[in-house]
Design an enzyme around this catalytic site. Structure first.
Site, short mmCIF file in Angstrom:
data_model
loop_
_atom_site.label_atom_id
_atom_site.label_comp_id
_atom_site.label_asym_id
_atom_site.label_seq_id
_atom_site.Cartn_x
_atom_site.Cartn_y
_atom_site.Cartn_z
N ASN A 33 0.82 -1.20 0.00
CA ASN A 33 0.00 0.00 0.00
C ASN A 33 0.86 1.26 0.00
OD1 ASN A 33 -1.88 1.99 0.40
ND2 ASN A 33 -3.02 0.90 1.97
N ASP A 34 1.44 1.60 1.14
CA ASP A 34 2.22 2.84 1.24
C ASP A 34 3.30 2.96 0.17
OD1 ASP A 34 0.75 3.35 3.48
OD2 ASP A 34 2.31 2.73 4.90
N VAL A 35 3.95 1.84 -0.14
CA VAL A 35 5.10 1.92 -1.05
C VAL A 35 4.67 2.18 -2.49
CG1 VAL A 35 6.51 0.44 0.44
CG2 VAL A 35 5.22 -0.59 -1.44
N THR A 36 3.33 2.23 -2.72
CA THR A 36 2.83 2.51 -4.07
C THR A 36 2.03 3.81 -4.09
OG1 THR A 36 0.73 1.39 -3.68
CG2 THR A 36 2.54 0.02 -4.48
N ALA A 43 1.13 3.58 7.22
CA ALA A 43 1.16 5.02 7.49
C ALA A 43 -0.23 5.55 7.85
CB ALA A 43 1.71 5.78 6.29
#
Ligand code: NAP
Length: 465
Positions: free
Chosen positions: A388-391, A429
């Site tokens: 999620n966050d890393v995209t 996050a």
């Protein structure tokens, strides 16, 4: 029976080989193809170091050592068997044990030698004990927060940094007093006590979120204190091993801070990791498109280039073996499949690499962020599995986003984006991901393992081409 001179040389030689093995181990550990060899080299080096130590001339009674070895094995074996997701707290516990040991050795050395401690030895001994003490309690706190035995929430109050720095200053002042007069035996417990308390206070304001970075930093402290112990005990092996540990831990924490877009001081003093109940207030009913496993399989089979982006959800679901099956069927159909690995995907450094390696996915298919990002605009499908966050493209564009500036995988540049996750819930996050609302994005709602399994079944069923 007295040891002869050649025997002494023999031990020095063993230590030298152990030192070389530690250095080689670190070198080999830095690439997946040689990592296994690196682990073996490290273990062999440590084995040699223990054997060499057991033959030291200073040892007159082996009973306590035997008890220690047995106790260590009893604690160590179960520690080595924890689940992969628990490795960060397990590592923190190891640092705590190491640091406790360093502090105890330093304390013993002080009381054996005081008041005749040369200034240099007293300085490194103080450094050993201060770093050891704070790392001991700090690592216990970090492990507790990660295991959720302690509240993950950062606990802050006004003037906290001042209080903490003040405490450290007092410990250092006592150290200076001891260097000037090592006969002040009653000052020593105060120095140890303050360091132990400082370790707790240091971790209290840091949120669970930043714990992996902090653990890596504590690793560095543990290494430095071991190196200091090497000077006290006059052991070159300890100095080298401690320095390696200290510097590699430090480098890792810097890499992690960068990948998470935090400055180092921010991690330490910023009280980060607070749950961001984000600006969820302005809910404009944004819509997402979802698709079934059958539809997803059809799109994948029609693609010529697919990039899979794994994240924490793949780890939780233990979906790596299903992902391997997906890789196999797609490759067999002539689809070019590669994996985009973000440096902080998952919950610990190298998390994705380890899982995908466990499932025997070829290393040369795993591409790091910078390499895959230049490929993504030419990619037909970016398949995100529990990441999620890393995209999150907000990191590139939305200056108000807490992850603004964090380098991400540019999956939104692919022609079609498919996201496997169970719900619209945020990731680590705690923030929404605009990627999900794009026209080209399809949400595949379900458990990572189950959904990937369904896609594989569709693809191998032959019903879709
Ligand atoms: P992430 O942002 O935490 O997102 C993971 C997603 O996986 C969640 O949105 C969740 O959505 C989904 N998920 C959870 N269980 C699942 C399941 N069983 N099946 C399918 N999906 C599942 O993870 P990420 O993209 O890997 O990013 C890592 C984050 O952790 C970053 O913010 C990074 O800074 C942080 N971090 C990393 C490290 C490190 O060293 N790697 C250390 C500390 C912090 P649903 O609930 O909807 O399923």
């Amino acid at each position: 029976m007295t040891m002869t001179l050649p025997a002494f040389h023999w031990i020095e030689l063993v230590y030298l080989v152990a030192t070389a093995l530690f250095i080689l181990s670190l070198m080999w550990l830095s690439a997946p193809t040689t990592a296994r060899r690196g682990v073996w080299a490290g273990e062999l080096g440590m084995g040699l170091a223990i054997v060499g130590t057991l033959f030291e001339r200073g040892i007159i009674d082996y009973r306590w050592i035997a008890i220690g070895l047995v106790l260590g094995a009893i604690i160590g074996v179960p520690l080595g068997m924890v689940q992969m997701t628990a490795v960060p707290q397990r590592t923190a516990l190891s640092h705590a044990f190491g640091a406790c040991c360093v502090t105890l050795v330093g304390t013993a050395e002080f009381y054996l030698r005081s008041p005749n401690v040369p200034k240099f030895v007293m300085s490194v001994l103080s450094m050993e004990v201060i770093l050891g003490g704070l790392t001991f309690t700090g690592s216990l706190m970090a492990a507790g927060k990660l295991q959720e035995v302690l509240p993950q929430r950062p606990i802050t109050y006004k003037g906290q940094n001042l209080v903490n720095l003040g405490m450290l200053a007092v410990a250092v002042a006592i150290a200076v007093a001891l260097v000037l007069n090592p006969g002040h035996r009653n000052l020593f417990p105060a120095m140890v006590g303050i360091s132990l308390l400082f370790g707790v206070m240091l971790i209290v304001p840091i949120g669970g979120a930043d714990m992996p970075t902090v653990i890596s930093l504590l690793n560095s402290y543990a290494g430095l204190s071991a190196a200091a112990m090497g000077f006290v005990l006059n052991s070159k092996l300890l100095i080298v091993a401690g320095a390696l540990d200290g510097s590699s831990g430090f480098i890792l924490s810097v890499i992690m801070s960068k990948a998470m877009n935090r400055s180092f001081t921010n991690v330490l003093f910023g009280a980060f990791g607070q749950v961001q109940t984000a600006a969820a207030g302005a809910v404009e009913a944004k819509t997402v498109r979802s698709a079934s496993a059958e539809e997803a399989a059809g799109i994948l089979a029609a693609a010529s280039k697919v990039v899979i982006v794994p994240g924490y959800g793949m780890a939780v679901a233990q979906a790596q073996h299903k992902v391997r099956e997906l890789y196999d069927v797609l490759t067999k159909k002539g689809v070019e499949v590669s994996f985009g690995i973000h440096p902080v995907a998952g919950r610990m450094p190298g998390h994705m690499n380890v899982l995908l390696a466990e499932a025997d996915i070829p290393y040369d298919r795993l591409l790091e962020m910078d390499d895959i990002n230049s490929d993504l605009p030419q990619t037909d499908v970016a398949l995100i599995i529990g990441a999620n966050d890393v995209t999150n493209p907000a990191a590139r564009t939305d200056t108000s986003s807490p992850i603004y500036g964090m380098p991400i995988l540019d999956v939104d540049k692919a022609r079609t984006v498919m996201v496997i996750k169970r719900s619209m819930n945020p990731g680590f996050a705690g923030i929404d991901n605009p990627l999900y609302y794009l026209d080209r994005t399809l949400m595949l709602f379900g458990d990572a393992k189950g959904f990937v399994g369904d896609i594989v079944r569709e693809l191998s069923g032959g019903s879709h081409h």
